[in-house]
Design a protein around this motif. Structure first.
Motif, PDB file in Angstrom:
ATOM      1  N   ARG A   5       0.817  -1.204   0.000  1.00 27.76           N
ATOM      2  CA  ARG A   5       0.000   0.000   0.000  1.00 27.76           C
ATOM      3  C   ARG A   5       0.866   1.277   0.000  1.00 27.76           C
ATOM      4  NH1 ARG A   5      -5.485   1.165   2.766  1.00 27.76           N
ATOM      5  NH2 ARG A   5      -5.561  -1.106   2.815  1.00 27.76           N
ATOM      6  N   GLU A  47      -6.262  -5.747   1.057  1.00 25.31           N
ATOM      7  CA  GLU A  47      -5.029  -5.007   0.797  1.00 25.31           C
ATOM      8  C   GLU A  47      -4.669  -5.047  -0.689  1.00 25.31           C
ATOM      9  OE1 GLU A  47      -1.435  -2.922   2.158  1.00 25.31           O
ATOM     10  OE2 GLU A  47      -3.417  -3.255   3.006  1.00 25.31           O
ATOM     11  N   TYR A  50      -7.128  -3.023  -2.728  1.00 26.34           N
ATOM     12  CA  TYR A  50      -6.881  -1.587  -2.591  1.00 26.34           C
ATOM     13  C   TYR A  50      -5.758  -1.144  -3.532  1.00 26.34           C
ATOM     14  CZ  TYR A  50      -5.671   2.904  -0.450  1.00 26.34           C
ATOM     15  OH  TYR A  50      -5.400   4.234  -0.242  1.00 26.34           O
ATOM     16  N   VAL A  51      -4.661  -1.867  -3.511  1.00 26.98           N
ATOM     17  CA  VAL A  51      -3.504  -1.509  -4.332  1.00 26.98           C
ATOM     18  C   VAL A  51      -3.851  -1.547  -5.822  1.00 26.98           C
ATOM     19  CG1 VAL A  51      -1.231  -2.320  -5.081  1.00 26.98           C
ATOM     20  CG2 VAL A  51      -1.768  -2.152  -2.639  1.00 26.98           C
TER      21      VAL A  51
END
Length: 205
Positions: A5, A47, A50-51
């Motif tokens: 992130r 995670e 999101y990235v």
């Protein structure tokens, strides 16, 4: 291997400095929508989602463009070994795997066009590709929005195309797919989605 992130957020900050625009805030909301939905779906990483959502438009670092930002993003991520992010830089624009369904202008060389045509036709989409396609239609620079709000926003800016309705139908199918996986309406996972959808501003270039 995809970036973490912190690395992805640094990449977006640098890209924004290179080409400032509301696309960066849009990307942040796409990323948050991806994370919120992924965390409610078995087998998906919030995670990672999101990235991948954050980086989907990273190709805009190279300047204002239409479909060129897709291959610019692909090359940016590929050069760093971010292979899945590289794929999504192109795949997010093609929920229908046919280059002719594009709503943008191919401001690229003939060689790049042929590369993208073959890439889209042969790419193997997984749930992350689908999730970013969905969340790209759930985010304005001002926040989350109802799909129909985004559909109108994009059509006003790009015009109606032969595959516009088919693209809408595909996104609605993907929405239903993730709602079944999450066991709830995706809108329940997007704070302020109704309020933001009622705002008049929000479009970005």
């Amino acid at each position: 291997m995809e970036p973490d992130r912190k690395t992805a957020e640094q990449a977006i900050r640098e890209a924004y400095e290179s080409n400032p625009g509301s696309w960066a805030e849009h990307s942040r909301y796409v990323a948050q929508a991806c994370e919120n939905i992924a965390t409610h779906c078995k087998g998906l990483s919030g995670e990672k989602a999101y990235v991948l959502g954050l980086l989907h438009d990273i190709g805009r670092y190279a300047g204002v463009s239409s479909e060129k930002h897709l291959i610019d993003g692909y090359r940016y991520c590929s050069a760093r070994g971010w292979n899945k992010a590289a794929q999504i830089c192109i795949s997010h624009a093609f929920m229908i795997q046919d280059i002719n369904t594009s709503i943008g202008t191919f401001d690229v060389s003939e060689e790049d066009f042929l590369f993208m045509k073959n890439f889209v036709a042969n790419a193997v989409y997984d749930d992350y590709d689908l999730l970013v396609q969905l969340c790209d239609s759930l985010a304005l620079p001002t926040g989350f929005c109802l799909l129909e709000k985004r559909f109108v926003d994009v059509t006003i800016r790009y015009g109606a195309h032969p595959f516009t309705v088919d693209r809408w139908k595909k996104i609605l199918q993907i929405k239903a797919f993730f709602e079944e996986k999450a066991g709830c309406s995706i809108y329940d996972l997007l704070p302020g989605v109704v309020e933001n959808s009622l705002r008049q501003e929000g479009a970005y270039a």
